[in-house]
Design a protein around this motif. Structure first.
Motif, short mmCIF file in Angstrom:
data_model
loop_
_atom_site.label_atom_id
_atom_site.label_comp_id
_atom_site.label_asym_id
_atom_site.label_seq_id
_atom_site.Cartn_x
_atom_site.Cartn_y
_atom_site.Cartn_z
N TRP A 1 -6.46 -7.26 2.05
CA TRP A 1 -5.16 -7.60 1.47
C TRP A 1 -4.03 -6.96 2.26
N VAL A 2 -4.18 -5.71 2.61
CA VAL A 2 -3.17 -5.02 3.41
C VAL A 2 -2.98 -5.73 4.75
N ASN A 3 -4.09 -6.11 5.38
CA ASN A 3 -4.04 -6.70 6.72
C ASN A 3 -3.29 -8.03 6.74
N THR A 4 -3.35 -8.78 5.65
CA THR A 4 -2.69 -10.08 5.62
C THR A 4 -1.31 -10.03 4.97
N GLU A 5 -1.10 -9.13 4.02
CA GLU A 5 0.13 -9.14 3.22
C GLU A 5 1.20 -8.15 3.69
N LEU A 6 0.80 -7.01 4.22
CA LEU A 6 1.75 -5.91 4.43
C LEU A 6 2.10 -5.67 5.90
N ARG A 7 2.04 -6.69 6.71
CA ARG A 7 2.27 -6.49 8.14
C ARG A 7 3.73 -6.20 8.46
N GLU A 8 4.64 -6.51 7.54
CA GLU A 8 6.06 -6.20 7.75
C GLU A 8 6.56 -5.22 6.69
N LEU A 9 5.70 -4.34 6.25
CA LEU A 9 6.01 -3.42 5.16
C LEU A 9 7.28 -2.61 5.43
N ALA A 10 8.17 -2.61 4.43
CA ALA A 10 9.41 -1.83 4.53
C ALA A 10 9.77 -1.17 3.20
N GLU A 11 8.85 -1.20 2.24
CA GLU A 11 9.10 -0.69 0.89
C GLU A 11 8.68 0.78 0.79
N PRO A 12 9.64 1.72 0.73
CA PRO A 12 9.27 3.14 0.70
C PRO A 12 8.60 3.56 -0.59
N ARG A 13 8.81 2.84 -1.70
CA ARG A 13 8.23 3.28 -2.97
C ARG A 13 6.71 3.23 -2.97
N LEU A 14 6.11 2.42 -2.11
CA LEU A 14 4.65 2.40 -2.04
C LEU A 14 4.11 3.78 -1.70
N PHE A 15 4.90 4.55 -0.95
CA PHE A 15 4.43 5.86 -0.50
C PHE A 15 4.66 6.96 -1.54
N ASP A 16 5.09 6.57 -2.74
CA ASP A 16 5.00 7.48 -3.87
C ASP A 16 3.54 7.61 -4.32
N TYR A 17 2.72 6.64 -3.92
CA TYR A 17 1.31 6.58 -4.37
C TYR A 17 0.33 6.88 -3.25
N VAL A 18 0.62 6.41 -2.04
CA VAL A 18 -0.27 6.65 -0.91
C VAL A 18 0.53 7.32 0.20
N ASP A 19 -0.21 7.95 1.12
CA ASP A 19 0.46 8.65 2.23
C ASP A 19 0.52 7.81 3.50
N TYR A 20 -0.50 6.99 3.70
CA TYR A 20 -0.56 6.18 4.90
C TYR A 20 -1.12 4.80 4.56
N VAL A 21 -0.70 3.80 5.33
CA VAL A 21 -1.22 2.44 5.22
C VAL A 21 -1.64 2.02 6.62
N THR A 22 -2.91 1.61 6.77
CA THR A 22 -3.39 1.21 8.09
C THR A 22 -3.71 -0.28 8.11
N LEU A 23 -3.52 -0.90 9.26
CA LEU A 23 -3.77 -2.33 9.41
C LEU A 23 -5.02 -2.59 10.25
N ASP A 24 -5.67 -3.72 9.92
CA ASP A 24 -6.82 -4.24 10.67
C ASP A 24 -7.99 -3.26 10.59
N ASP A 25 -8.93 -3.37 11.52
CA ASP A 25 -10.13 -2.54 11.43
C ASP A 25 -9.75 -1.07 11.28
N GLY A 26 -10.44 -0.38 10.38
CA GLY A 26 -10.02 0.97 10.03
C GLY A 26 -10.52 2.08 10.91
N GLU A 27 -11.53 1.80 11.77
CA GLU A 27 -12.18 2.90 12.49
C GLU A 27 -11.21 3.65 13.41
N ARG A 28 -10.52 2.91 14.30
CA ARG A 28 -9.65 3.59 15.26
C ARG A 28 -8.44 4.24 14.57
N PRO A 29 -7.75 3.55 13.64
CA PRO A 29 -6.66 4.24 12.95
C PRO A 29 -7.10 5.50 12.22
#
Length: 636
Positions: A256-284
Motif C-alpha cells: 500500500w505504501v509503495n503504490t499510494e504514498l510515493r508523493e507523501l507530504a503529510e507530516p501528521r503521519l509521523f506522529d505515529y511512525v518514524d520512517y516510511v520506506t518505499l519498494d523492497d524493504g531490504e536495502r532501505p
C-alpha cells in the motif's frame, strides 16, 4: 544500536488461512544477515481473541449497551442465540484450524451452529433440488468437510456482522476500514478515526501490540501494510507503541505504501511512525539500521521519508537493491501455523485455493518479465525490476520451507511467473523426486504448449491463474497483453487437459470498451467454459492508476483523467471520463451473474444477451470460434 532487535508485524486484516508473506521474507533476510529478528501476526491474534467465548461476552455487553429497543436483525439473532454462540465458538474455531475434523458431521447437519442472516443470503443464491438440500450439487454425498467449512465460515460472517453493527462499523475480515486509506488524498479521515475513542476491536488490538513488544523487546518495529484494509489497524498499533514504548523506532512499509504514498507530504503521519520506506524493504532497512547506529548520515538513507523540523523529507542515496538471489529464504518461525483458519466463504474453485489451505507463499522471480500491460503499474519497482534466480536455488528454498513448516504446498505470488523458470523448476523438482503441490499466476502465452503443461502438472502444478482481461483482440492489443483470445483458448485447454485448474482474471470498463465489446467478450468467455478451457473466473472493473501507462498517457487511450486535489497523502486510483459513455455498472451486474452460472455449468448454451438487464446488441462473435480454434490445433 549496533545489533538491534527487529519485530515485523502483520496488522489486521490480510488473510486468515496463511500468514501474509512480507514479514516472513523480511525476517528470513534479516536473520541471514545476523540480526535478531522476530515476527507476529496480530491480524490472526485479533480474530482469535475477539471470536472466543470471552470475546463474545464483551461483544454481548456492547450490544446490550446500544440505545433503543429495535435492533438490526443480526443483533437480534445474536442475542436470542447468544448461549449457543458462546458454546460453539471455541469448537468451531478449532474445526476451522483443522484440530477437530470429526466436528464436521455435526456442523454439516445444520443442527449444531446457530444460523443468522448470512445463511439465508447464501442459500438464496443456490437452487434447491428435490432432496431439500440446497448445497447438494456443490458438495455431493461425500463433501462433509467442505460443507462444514462453508457453514462454519457463514457462522463467522454472521458474527462479524454483529461486531460491525455493535462495536466497530468499519470491521471486516479483509477490508478493515479500507475507505480511510484507499486512494485517499488527505490524511484527515485517518486522523479523525485515530483521534476517536478506541472501540473494543481497537482495545484488543492495542493490548496485543503492547504484549508483542513486551515479549520481544524490539528496538525497531516494522509495520507491513500490503492493502488499504490494513492501514488503520497499523496506525492504531503504532499509536499504542508510541505511548507504551516510545524508545521503539517504528517503520512503515508494504504494498500500500509503495503504490499510494510515493508523493507523501503529510507530516501528521509521523506522529505515529518514524520512517516510511518505499519498494523492497531490504536495502532501505540496512541503510536505516546503519543510520540509527551512527554509521550513516541521514542524507544517505535509501528510499525513505521522515519528518525533519516539522516537514516531510525524502532521502534516497540511490544504492542498488539487494539481488533476488541474496534475499534469502523466507521463514515462518514464530508464527503459529497450526492456528490459522481454513475458511470456505465462496464455492468458486480459485477462491477456495486462496482461502482454504495453508500454502507456503514464495516467489519465482522479482518483478514481471513482460512489464508491458497498459493497465499495470509497470513504472513501479515491484513490476518493473525483473530479477530471477536459478532453479536449483529456488528448489533449495522450497525444501528448506517444507522442512520448517511441514507443508509441501506452494503458492507462487509472482505477478506473472516466467515460463522458462517454471519449466526449469519443474525439471529440478522431478530430478530430486520431490513431492509438492503448487499454483500461481502466469501469462497465457504460447510457450505453454500442451507438452509443457503436462511437464508442469507432473511436477505438482494443480492450478494456474492468468489475465484474459477483456476477451477482445482489439482491446487486448490496446492493453499490450501480447496474447489473443484464440491463443488463450489453446493454452488454457492445454492446462485443463493436463488436469490443472484454470482461473481467468476478467476485466470490464477498459477505456473505449463499448457495449458491443462487452457482449462479445462474454460470448468468448461462455465458449471458453463450454469447451473446457477455464473452470473459474472473476470479473473486476478496470481502475486507472497514476502509475500505469493509461494513467501516464490517458490521451493515447481516448480518456480524460479527473484527479482529486492532492492534499499530501495517498495517490493511486484516479477517476476518468470515457467518451464512449458505456454503462459499465449495469453491464457489470450481467457479467457477474453470467460468470457465476457458468462456473456451475448453467446457461452455457444460452444467448449471452439474456444475462443483462438492459437491451444489448447481438454478439458478433461466431458461436463456435473457440471450438474451431481448438480443432485447428488438434485439441478439439
Amino acid at each position: 544500536m549496533s545489533q538491534p532487535r527487529l519485530l515485523s508485524v502483520i496488522p489486521p486484516m490480510t488473510q486468515l488461512n496463511v500468514p501474509y508473506p512480507s514479514t516472513a521474507y523480511l525476517t528470513g533476510f534479516l536473520r541471514e544477515r545476523g540480526f535478531a529478528a522476530f515476527q507476529e501476526d496480530l491480524a490472526l491474534q485479533l480474530v482469535l481473541t475477539l471470536f472466543s467465548d470471552t470475546g463474545l461476552d464483551r461483544v454481548r455487553a456492547a450490544v446490550d449497551a446500544l440505545p433503543g429497543k429495535k435492533k438490526p436483525r443480526p443483533l437480534r439473532n445474536f442475542v436470542t442465540h447468544f448461549d449457543r454462540y458462546r458454546a460453539t465458538i471455541g469448537p468451531a474455531i478449532a474445526f476451522l484450524q483443522g484440530r477437530d475434523p470429526s466436528l464436521a458431521y455435526r456442523i454439516a447437519s445444520r443442527g449444531y451452529l446457530p444460523e443468522g442472516p448470512r445463511f439465508d443470503q447464501a442459500f438464496a443464491n443456490y437452487a434447491d433440488d428435490d432432496s431439500g438440500d440446497p448445497l447438494g450439487w456443490a458438495f455431493g454425498a461425500l463433501g462433509v468437510q467442505d460443507r462444514a467449512r462453508h457453514y462454519a465460515t457463514l457462522y463467522l460472517n454472521d458474527l462479524s456482522d454483529v461486531v460491525r453493527e455493535a462495536v466497530d462499523p468499519r470491521f471486516e475480515f479483509v477490508r478493515y476500514a479500507e475507505s480511510l486509506a484507499q486512494s485517499q488524498p488527505s490524511f484527515e479521515p485517518l486522523a479523525e478515526a485515530l483521534a476517536a475513542p478506541c472501540t473494543l476491536v481497537d482495545e484488543i488490538l492495542q493490548n496485543l501490540a503492547r504484549a508483542a513488544v513486551d515479549r520481544h523487546q524490539p528496538d525497531i518495529l516494522l509495520l507491513s501494510t500490503p492493502f488499504p484494509g490494513s492501514v488503520y489497524a497499523a496506525l492504531r498499533i503504532a499509536q499504542a507503541i508510541k505511548a507504551h514504548a516510545p524508545r521503539v523506532v517504528i517503520v512503515l512499509g508494504g504494498g500500500w505504501v509503495n503504490t499510494e504514498l510515493r508523493e507523501l507530504a503529510e507530516p501528521r503521519l509521523f506522529d505515529y511512525v518514524d520512517y516510511v520506506t518505499l519498494d523492497d524493504g531490504e536495502r532501505p532497512l540496512l541503510a536505516l539500521i546503519e543510520h540509527l547506529d551512527g554509521k550513516r548520515p541521514r542524507l544517505n538513507l535509501v528510499r525513505t521519508f521522515t519528518r525533519v523540523d516539522g516537514a516531510v523529507r525524502w532521502f534516497n542515496h540511490g544504492e542498488a537493491d539487494v539481488a533476488f538471489a541474496e534475499v534469502g529464504t523466507p521463514t515462518w518461525d514464530g508464527l503459529p501455523l497450526d492456528r490459522y483458519l481454513s475458511l470456505l466463504d465462496m464455492l468458486n474453485p480459485m477462491h477456495r485455493l486462496w482461502s482454504d489451505a495453508r500454502w507456503n507463499k514464495l516467489t519465482v522471480a522479482h518483478g514481471c518479465y513482460w512489464k508491458k500491460c497498459s493497465f499495470c503499474d509497470v513504472n513501479l519497482d515491484y513490476i518493473g525490476r525483473y530479477d530471477g534466480i536459478g532453479a536449483v536455488q529456488l528448489v533449495d528454498r522450497m525444501e528448506r520451507i517444507i522442512e520448517e513448516t511441514g507443508q509441501s504446498g506452494f503458492h507462487f505470488v509472482d505477478e506473472a511467473a516466467p515460463p522458462k523458470a517454471l519449466r526449469a523448476m519443474a525439471e529440478e523438482i522431478r530430478r530430486r523426486n520431490l513431492t509438492v503441490s503448487w499454483w500461481g499466476n502466469i501469462r497465457f502465452e504460447k510457450s505453454f504448449s500442451p507438452e509443457v503443461c503436462l511437464e508442469l502438472a507432473d511436477s505438482g502444478c494443480v492450478a494456474v491463474s492468468g489475465g484474459l482481461e477483456v476477451a477482445s483482440d482489439r482491446l487486448l492489443q490496446l492493453m499490450k497483453k501480447g496474447v489473443s483470445v484464440e491463443q488463450v483458448a489453446r493454452v488454457t485447454r492445454g492446462f485443463t487437459d493436463a488436469g490443472v485448474l484454470v482461473h481467468a482474471y476478467l476485466m470490464y470498463g477498459f477505456p473505449t470498451q463499448t457495449t458491443q465489446d462487452t457482449v462479445d467478450a462474454l460470448e468468448y468467455v461462455r465458449q471458453l467454459f463450454l469447451n473446457g478451457c477455464i473452470q473459474s473466473g472473476f470479473f473486476h472493473r478496470f481502475a486507472c492508476t497514476v502509475h500505469s501507462p493509461v494513467g501516464k498517457d490517458p490521451a493515447a487511450y481516448g480518456i480524460t483523467l479527473k484527479p482529486e486535489p492532492f492534499k499530501g497523502f495517498g495517490k493511486n486510483d484516479v477517476a476518468f471520463i470515457d467518451p464512449t459513455g458505456t454503462d459499465h455498472a449495469t453491464l457489470g451486474r450481467g457479467l457477474n451473474k453470467a460468470l457465476y452460472n457458468f462456473m456451475h455449468g448453467i446457461g452455457l448454451d444460452e444467448d449471452v444477451r439474456a444475462w443483462f438487464d438492459l437491451r444489448v446488441p447481438r454478439p458478433t462473435v461466431n458461436r463456435n470460434i473457440i471450438a474451431r480454434a481448438l480443432q485447428a490445433s488438434g485439441q478439439g
